[in-house]
Design an enzyme around this catalytic site. Structure first.
Site, short mmCIF file in Angstrom:
data_model
loop_
_atom_site.label_atom_id
_atom_site.label_comp_id
_atom_site.label_asym_id
_atom_site.label_seq_id
_atom_site.Cartn_x
_atom_site.Cartn_y
_atom_site.Cartn_z
N CYS A 95 -16.48 -39.38 36.71
CA CYS A 95 -15.81 -38.55 37.71
C CYS A 95 -14.34 -38.30 37.37
O CYS A 95 -14.06 -37.59 36.41
CB CYS A 95 -16.00 -39.13 39.10
SG CYS A 95 -15.84 -37.86 40.37
N ARG A 129 -15.47 -29.08 47.99
CA ARG A 129 -15.89 -30.27 47.26
C ARG A 129 -17.38 -30.18 47.00
O ARG A 129 -18.15 -29.71 47.85
CB ARG A 129 -15.56 -31.53 48.06
CG ARG A 129 -14.08 -31.74 48.28
CD ARG A 129 -13.78 -33.16 48.71
NE ARG A 129 -13.97 -34.13 47.64
CZ ARG A 129 -13.09 -34.34 46.67
NH1 ARG A 129 -11.98 -33.65 46.60
NH2 ARG A 129 -13.34 -35.24 45.73
N HIS A 195 -21.89 -41.22 40.13
CA HIS A 195 -21.38 -42.56 40.44
C HIS A 195 -22.10 -43.11 41.64
O HIS A 195 -23.14 -42.58 42.03
CB HIS A 195 -19.87 -42.58 40.60
CG HIS A 195 -19.33 -41.52 41.49
ND1 HIS A 195 -19.70 -41.38 42.79
CD2 HIS A 195 -18.44 -40.53 41.25
CE1 HIS A 195 -19.04 -40.37 43.32
NE2 HIS A 195 -18.28 -39.82 42.42
N1 GLN Z 1 -10.09 -36.15 42.11
C1 GLN Z 1 -11.21 -35.62 41.38
C2 GLN Z 1 -11.89 -34.45 42.09
O1 GLN Z 1 -11.83 -34.36 43.29
C3 GLN Z 1 -12.20 -36.73 41.05
C4 GLN Z 1 -12.81 -37.33 42.26
C5 GLN Z 1 -13.56 -38.61 41.99
O2 GLN Z 1 -13.31 -39.34 41.01
N2 GLN Z 1 -14.48 -38.92 42.87
O3 GLN Z 1 -12.50 -33.65 41.45
#
Ligand code: GLN
Length: 246
Positions: A95, A129, A195
């Site tokens: 990630c 997201r 993850h």
């Molecule tokens: N900050 C990054 C995003 O939002 C990674 C997020 C994460 O590691 N869960 O894409």
């Protein structure tokens, strides 16, 4: 018996989705085969000596933590990491860590974080997201397996010609919700958005990474005897069934 040396990059800053669970799996699967794992925490400011580690792990993080880590990676670790990878060390990044293994990440606020350039890819945050259960068909070492997990990222990742996707999305969003690819691979560097943590439900993937690390340590390919993965398989099947049950 061999002891694999793992460089755990930023265990405090990059540990958003139980990334320590991945380390626990690597440790247990080595111990069950009479090998061992020595974990070296690589914190902000620490330098790393190429050749000292067989495997590196870089987990997920929020944009704020990622920005701190990105600056430190470039300042104190990028050169050592690149030399280690050239020497055959393996890298697993997840990630936020996956994003930083590429050329860079443009965060939600528009700021640009530099990346390590270990994987030929670039990431830009999008307006929404990408969240949910994720199932992919992954290919490594000529074998194809289903790999499952959870994704939660704003970043949209696009691969260049120097990396190939870790797998194709069966269910979920993956790299960019568009091209059907998930994660990236170049040599022994593997990055993924999966993850939750990743390895407890995907013992095949854990063993591929461990085989690479052991080969780096010993100079030869060792056979990893199969383990009783009944529980791991059951957890995997529950995760596979989850997206379609909704
Ligand atoms: N900050 C990054 C995003 O939002 C990674 C997020 C994460 O590691 N869960 O894409």
């Amino acid at each position: 018996m061999s002891v694999v040396r793992l460089g755990h990059l930023y265990p405090d800053e990059m540990n958003i989705y139980a990334d320590r669970g991945n380390i626990a799996v690597l440790d247990a699967r080595l111990r069950w085969r009479d090998h061992g794992l020595a974990v070296d925490a690589l914190e902000p400011g620490d330098r790393l000596e190429p050749g000292q580690h067989d495997l590196f792990y870089l987990g997920g993080g929020q944009d704020r933590d990622q920005a701190i880590v990105a600056r430190d990676l470039v300042a104190t670790k990028a050169a050592g990491l690149r030399a280690s990878v050239e020497g055959g060390a393996a890298v697993l990044c997840v990630c936020g860590g996956y994003q930083l293994a590429g050329h860079g990440y443009t965060a939600v606020d528009g700021s640009r974080m530099p990346g390590l350039g270990l994987l030929d890819l670039d990431t830009v945050a999008g307006p929404t997201r990408l969240i949910g259960d994720l199932v992919i068909e992954a290919e490594l070492d000529g074998e194809r397996h289903r790999v499952v997990g959870f994704e939660n990222h704003a970043g949209r990742t696009r691969l260049g010609p120097g990396a190939r996707p870790l797998g194709t999305v069966l269910s979920g969003h993956g790299n960019n919700d568009h091209d059907g690819g998930e994660g990236a691979v170049a040599g022994r560097v593997v990055g993924t958005y999966l993850h939750g943590p990743l390895l407890p439900k995907n013992p095949w993937l854990a063993d591929v990474i461990l085989a690479w690390a052991l080969e780096h340590r010993t100079g030869s390919r060792l056979d990893l005897p199969p383990l009783d993965d009944e529980l791991e398989r059951a957890a995997h099947e529950v995760a596979v069934g989850r997206p379609t049950r909704r």
